[in-house]
Design a protein around this motif. Structure first.
Motif, PDB file in Angstrom:
ATOM      1  N   ALA A   1      -6.267   9.568 -14.584  1.00 21.51           N
ATOM      2  CA  ALA A   1      -6.521   8.589 -13.528  1.00 21.51           C
ATOM      3  C   ALA A   1      -6.417   7.151 -14.012  1.00 21.51           C
ATOM      4  CB  ALA A   1      -7.893   8.837 -12.908  1.00 21.51           C
ATOM      5  N   ASP A   2      -7.007   6.826 -15.160  1.00 19.73           N
ATOM      6  CA  ASP A   2      -6.969   5.440 -15.624  1.00 19.73           C
ATOM      7  C   ASP A   2      -5.567   5.029 -16.027  1.00 19.73           C
ATOM      8  OD1 ASP A   2      -7.209   7.227 -17.808  1.00 19.73           O
ATOM      9  OD2 ASP A   2      -7.973   5.647 -19.118  1.00 19.73           O
ATOM     10  N   VAL A   3      -4.810   5.968 -16.591  1.00 17.30           N
ATOM     11  CA  VAL A   3      -3.427   5.689 -16.977  1.00 17.30           C
ATOM     12  C   VAL A   3      -2.571   5.496 -15.732  1.00 17.30           C
ATOM     13  CG1 VAL A   3      -1.417   6.571 -18.224  1.00 17.30           C
ATOM     14  CG2 VAL A   3      -3.724   7.005 -19.106  1.00 17.30           C
ATOM     15  N   ALA A   4      -2.732   6.385 -14.762  1.00 17.12           N
ATOM     16  CA  ALA A   4      -1.968   6.278 -13.520  1.00 17.12           C
ATOM     17  C   ALA A   4      -2.288   4.979 -12.791  1.00 17.12           C
ATOM     18  CB  ALA A   4      -2.270   7.475 -12.618  1.00 17.12           C
ATOM     19  N   GLY A   5      -3.556   4.586 -12.776  1.00 12.26           N
ATOM     20  CA  GLY A   5      -3.934   3.345 -12.112  1.00 12.26           C
ATOM     21  C   GLY A   5      -3.248   2.136 -12.720  1.00 12.26           C
ATOM     22  N   THR A   6      -3.114   2.144 -14.040  1.00  9.99           N
ATOM     23  CA  THR A   6      -2.434   1.034 -14.721  1.00  9.99           C
ATOM     24  C   THR A   6      -0.964   0.978 -14.331  1.00  9.99           C
ATOM     25  OG1 THR A   6      -3.958   1.150 -16.594  1.00  9.99           O
ATOM     26  CG2 THR A   6      -1.832   0.077 -16.969  1.00  9.99           C
ATOM     27  N   ILE A   7      -0.295   2.130 -14.318  1.00 10.17           N
ATOM     28  CA  ILE A   7       1.121   2.160 -13.957  1.00 10.17           C
ATOM     29  C   ILE A   7       1.309   1.716 -12.508  1.00 10.17           C
ATOM     30  CG2 ILE A   7       3.160   3.623 -13.698  1.00 10.17           C
ATOM     31  CD1 ILE A   7       1.979   5.425 -15.901  1.00 10.17           C
ATOM     32  N   ARG A   8       0.470   2.226 -11.628  1.00 11.74           N
ATOM     33  CA  ARG A   8       0.591   1.884 -10.206  1.00 11.74           C
ATOM     34  C   ARG A   8       0.465   0.380  -9.999  1.00 11.74           C
ATOM     35  NH1 ARG A   8      -3.407   6.182  -7.310  1.00 11.74           N
ATOM     36  NH2 ARG A   8      -3.019   4.830  -5.506  1.00 11.74           N
ATOM     37  N   SER A   9      -0.566  -0.225 -10.562  1.00 16.61           N
ATOM     38  CA  SER A   9      -0.778  -1.661 -10.340  1.00 16.61           C
ATOM     39  C   SER A   9       0.355  -2.479 -10.949  1.00 16.61           C
ATOM     40  CB  SER A   9      -2.131  -2.089 -10.916  1.00 16.61           C
ATOM     41  OG  SER A   9      -2.171  -1.931 -12.318  1.00 16.61           O
ATOM     42  N   HIS A  10       0.891  -2.019 -12.086  1.00 16.18           N
ATOM     43  CA  HIS A  10       1.961  -2.746 -12.764  1.00 16.18           C
ATOM     44  C   HIS A  10       3.244  -2.716 -11.927  1.00 16.18           C
ATOM     45  CE1 HIS A  10       3.580  -4.259 -16.744  1.00 16.18           C
ATOM     46  NE2 HIS A  10       4.687  -4.036 -16.060  1.00 16.18           N
ATOM     47  N   LEU A  11       3.639  -1.545 -11.444  1.00 11.36           N
ATOM     48  CA  LEU A  11       4.887  -1.442 -10.685  1.00 11.36           C
ATOM     49  C   LEU A  11       4.779  -2.168  -9.347  1.00 11.36           C
ATOM     50  CD1 LEU A  11       6.108   2.229 -11.323  1.00 11.36           C
ATOM     51  CD2 LEU A  11       6.439   0.173 -12.701  1.00 11.36           C
ATOM     52  N   VAL A  12       3.629  -2.080  -8.692  1.00 10.73           N
ATOM     53  CA  VAL A  12       3.449  -2.816  -7.441  1.00 10.73           C
ATOM     54  C   VAL A  12       3.497  -4.315  -7.699  1.00 10.73           C
ATOM     55  CG1 VAL A  12       1.818  -3.341  -5.590  1.00 10.73           C
ATOM     56  CG2 VAL A  12       2.173  -0.968  -6.299  1.00 10.73           C
ATOM     57  N   GLN A  13       2.849  -4.766  -8.786  1.00 13.83           N
ATOM     58  CA  GLN A  13       2.853  -6.190  -9.101  1.00 13.83           C
ATOM     59  C   GLN A  13       4.261  -6.692  -9.381  1.00 13.83           C
ATOM     60  OE1 GLN A  13      -0.201  -8.262  -9.160  1.00 13.83           O
ATOM     61  NE2 GLN A  13       1.564  -9.558  -8.768  1.00 13.83           N
ATOM     62  N   ALA A  14       5.087  -5.863  -9.981  1.00  7.02           N
ATOM     63  CA  ALA A  14       6.475  -6.259 -10.229  1.00  7.02           C
ATOM     64  C   ALA A  14       7.166  -6.622  -8.924  1.00  7.02           C
ATOM     65  CB  ALA A  14       7.224  -5.124 -10.936  1.00  7.02           C
ATOM     66  N   HIS A  15       6.975  -5.799  -7.894  1.00  7.81           N
ATOM     67  CA  HIS A  15       7.581  -6.110  -6.605  1.00  7.81           C
ATOM     68  C   HIS A  15       6.965  -7.351  -5.982  1.00  7.81           C
ATOM     69  CE1 HIS A  15      10.258  -2.703  -6.203  1.00  7.81           C
ATOM     70  NE2 HIS A  15       9.275  -1.858  -6.488  1.00  7.81           N
ATOM     71  N   LEU A  16       5.663  -7.510  -6.092  1.00 10.31           N
ATOM     72  CA  LEU A  16       5.025  -8.689  -5.505  1.00 10.31           C
ATOM     73  C   LEU A  16       5.526  -9.970  -6.148  1.00 10.31           C
ATOM     74  CD1 LEU A  16       1.338  -7.452  -5.093  1.00 10.31           C
ATOM     75  CD2 LEU A  16       3.016  -7.841  -3.283  1.00 10.31           C
ATOM     76  N   TRP A  17       5.798  -9.935  -7.437  1.00 10.16           N
ATOM     77  CA  TRP A  17       6.306 -11.118  -8.132  1.00 10.16           C
ATOM     78  C   TRP A  17       7.806 -11.305  -7.952  1.00 10.16           C
ATOM     79  CZ3 TRP A  17       3.250 -10.192 -13.313  1.00 10.16           C
ATOM     80  CH2 TRP A  17       1.963 -10.733 -13.185  1.00 10.16           C
ATOM     81  N   GLY A  18       8.478 -10.348  -7.311  1.00 11.13           N
ATOM     82  CA  GLY A  18       9.931 -10.457  -7.143  1.00 11.13           C
ATOM     83  C   GLY A  18      10.721  -9.953  -8.326  1.00 11.13           C
ATOM     84  N   ILE A  19      10.062  -9.260  -9.253  1.00 12.49           N
ATOM     85  CA  ILE A  19      10.760  -8.692 -10.409  1.00 12.49           C
ATOM     86  C   ILE A  19      11.046  -7.228 -10.070  1.00 12.49           C
ATOM     87  CG2 ILE A  19      10.731  -8.431 -12.929  1.00 12.49           C
ATOM     88  CD1 ILE A  19       8.533 -10.542 -13.033  1.00 12.49           C
ATOM     89  N   ASP A  20      11.913  -7.022  -9.070  1.00 12.48           N
ATOM     90  CA  ASP A  20      12.126  -5.696  -8.506  1.00 12.48           C
ATOM     91  C   ASP A  20      12.735  -4.726  -9.506  1.00 12.48           C
ATOM     92  OD1 ASP A  20      11.276  -6.277  -5.723  1.00 12.48           O
ATOM     93  OD2 ASP A  20      12.954  -7.671  -5.783  1.00 12.48           O
TER      94      ASP A  20
ATOM     95  N   GLU B   1       0.818  -1.212   0.000  1.00 11.24           N
ATOM     96  CA  GLU B   1       0.000   0.000   0.000  1.00 11.24           C
ATOM     97  C   GLU B   1       0.851   1.261   0.000  1.00 11.24           C
ATOM     98  OE1 GLU B   1      -0.284  -2.483   2.170  1.00 11.24           O
ATOM     99  OE2 GLU B   1      -2.214  -3.419   1.648  1.00 11.24           O
ATOM    100  N   ARG B   2       1.987   1.229   0.699  1.00 11.03           N
ATOM    101  CA  ARG B   2       2.861   2.403   0.717  1.00 11.03           C
ATOM    102  C   ARG B   2       3.471   2.647  -0.655  1.00 11.03           C
ATOM    103  NH1 ARG B   2       6.604   1.531   6.056  1.00 11.03           N
ATOM    104  NH2 ARG B   2       4.948   1.066   7.558  1.00 11.03           N
ATOM    105  N   ILE B   3       3.866   1.569  -1.323  1.00  4.74           N
ATOM    106  CA  ILE B   3       4.456   1.719  -2.651  1.00  4.74           C
ATOM    107  C   ILE B   3       3.432   2.290  -3.623  1.00  4.74           C
ATOM    108  CG2 ILE B   3       5.452   0.455  -4.602  1.00  4.74           C
ATOM    109  CD1 ILE B   3       6.700  -1.455  -2.574  1.00  4.74           C
ATOM    110  N   ASP B   4       2.222   1.771  -3.558  1.00  3.89           N
ATOM    111  CA  ASP B   4       1.155   2.267  -4.422  1.00  3.89           C
ATOM    112  C   ASP B   4       0.905   3.757  -4.166  1.00  3.89           C
ATOM    113  OD1 ASP B   4      -1.247   1.627  -6.252  1.00  3.89           O
ATOM    114  OD2 ASP B   4      -2.194   2.559  -4.519  1.00  3.89           O
ATOM    115  N   ARG B   5       0.883   4.159  -2.901  1.00  7.33           N
ATOM    116  CA  ARG B   5       0.639   5.554  -2.536  1.00  7.33           C
ATOM    117  C   ARG B   5       1.751   6.459  -3.052  1.00  7.33           C
ATOM    118  NH1 ARG B   5       0.227   5.756   3.535  1.00  7.33           N
ATOM    119  NH2 ARG B   5       2.497   5.864   3.452  1.00  7.33           N
TER     120      ARG B   5
END
Length: 352
Positions: free
Chosen positions: A31-50, A14-18
């Motif tokens: 907003a829709d563009v930013a939402g896509t970037i946010r979810s993508h970068l956070v997902q990269a960390h969750l998958w370990g693709i830092d 949540e902190r990374i997303d914020r």
């Protein structure tokens, strides 16, 4: 805060997303563009693709400031021939353009059985596996590739960069556990080398070449990524040709990467095949599941280890990081602080 070699701070997603949202808001990203970037970068960390997470944000910030990235793009879709479509991305962030293109490919494949969408005038699209997983979730085999914002891969046997260190991904549906191969054509991605720099660690031999074409262990002197094999070098070239000449632009080595226009922007190709148009989906996925089970039954080379199928490591890492937090190198936090300011980075260090 001082960066010790390999030292990290564990941060909830949540902190990374914020933090990402606050930076994108500075540039007025829609907003829709930013939402896509946010979810993508956070997902990269969750998958370990830092390498494809927060450390990309400094480059995106610069590209938004200099006009390379359009914060409010208008994608222009053009049907070319039945199941084929082209998209001028209007200098969109690559994550948004590729996500929209893959969604359109899925819709076309439901009509035609298969579809391909080519994207021009785009930017770095991050993890190719995000888009192929979209196809797998829709019951389709997916493929995605892209050229890169920089030419940074030395062809096998060469000492200087001439190719993009291009991503290639395939995904095959299998319920909630699709088979997802997501790879760069190089031994590792350039972002992976930068991640080692943020950790303050040397890179393994064979990852990078210095400006004189010699192998280097210092991530700061790596001027070109190395191709892992002649096969990987060939895959990089094929990706450059698909994402350049096939789309009516030059191969990556001839693009003027500092020019922000349709002729020189990043290109992507996304392709899908609807399993249901080819064979019974339930039977297909059962056979895929059997193949995965057979793979995992293979005796491991080392005691206590297990054989993983493509995409499984990301799934396991996500579960762990959702529980324990995402490790961010202190060197990365320092770099983010230097670039964005201490107040912005404070969003990563404490709860709202």
């Amino acid at each position: 805060m001082t960066a010790a070699d390999g030292a990290c701070l564990r941060v909830p997603q949540e902190r990374i997303d914020r933090f990402i949202g606050a930076i994108l808001e500075r540039h007025g990203v829609r907003a829709d563009v930013a939402g896509t970037i946010r979810s993508h970068l956070v997902q990269a960390h969750l998958w370990g693709i830092d390498s494809h997470g927060l450390q990309q944000l400094i480059g995106y910030d610069r590209s938004l400031a200099n006009g390379r990235i359009n914060p409010s793009p208008t994608l222009r879709f053009e049907a070319t021939h039945g199941c084929l479509m082209r998209v001028d991305a209007d200098r969109s962030p690559g994550q948004y353009a590729a996500g929209q293109a893959m969604q359109r490919a899925i819709e076309l494949a439901r009509i035609h059985g298969m579809a391909a969408v080519g994207v021009t005038n785009s930017n770095h699209f991050g993890m190719a596996g995000v888009y192929t997983r979209m196809a797998a979730a829709a019951g389709m085999v997916g493929f995605a590739t892209s050229d890169t914002n920089v030419v940074d891969l030395a062809p096998f046997g060469g000492t200087a960069a001439r190719l993009g260190n291009n991503p290639l991904s395939w995904a095959v549906p299998c319920g909630d556990t699709p088979v997802v191969l997501d790879m760069s054509a190089g031994t590792v991605s350039g972002g992976r080398i930068r991640h080692f720099a943020y950790l303050g660690l040397p890179i393994p031999a064979g990852w990078g070449l210095d400006a004189d074409g010699h192998d280097t262990l210092d991530p700061a002197t790596s001027a070109a990524n190395t191709a892992g094999s002649p096969k990987a070098s060939g895959l990089a070239l094929i990706a450059d040709l698909l994402c350049g000449p096939l789309l009516g632009t030059e191969a990556a080595m001839f693009k003027r990467k500092r020019v922000h226009d349709a002729a020189n922007g990043t290109g992507h190709v996304l392709w899908v095949l609807d399993v249901a148009a080819w064979t019974g989906r339930a039977d297909f996925e059962a056979r895929v599941a059997a193949a995965i089970a057979g793979l995992k039954a293979t005796p491991p080379t080392e005691a206590g280890q297990v054989v993983l199928y493509p995409g499984e490591r990301e799934n396991l890492t996500e579960r762990k990081r959702l529980r324990d937090g995402i490790p961010l190198p202190l060197g990365l936090l320092e770099a983010l602080g230097d670039h964005f300011g201490a107040d912005a980075v404070a969003l990563l260090q404490k709860d709202a």
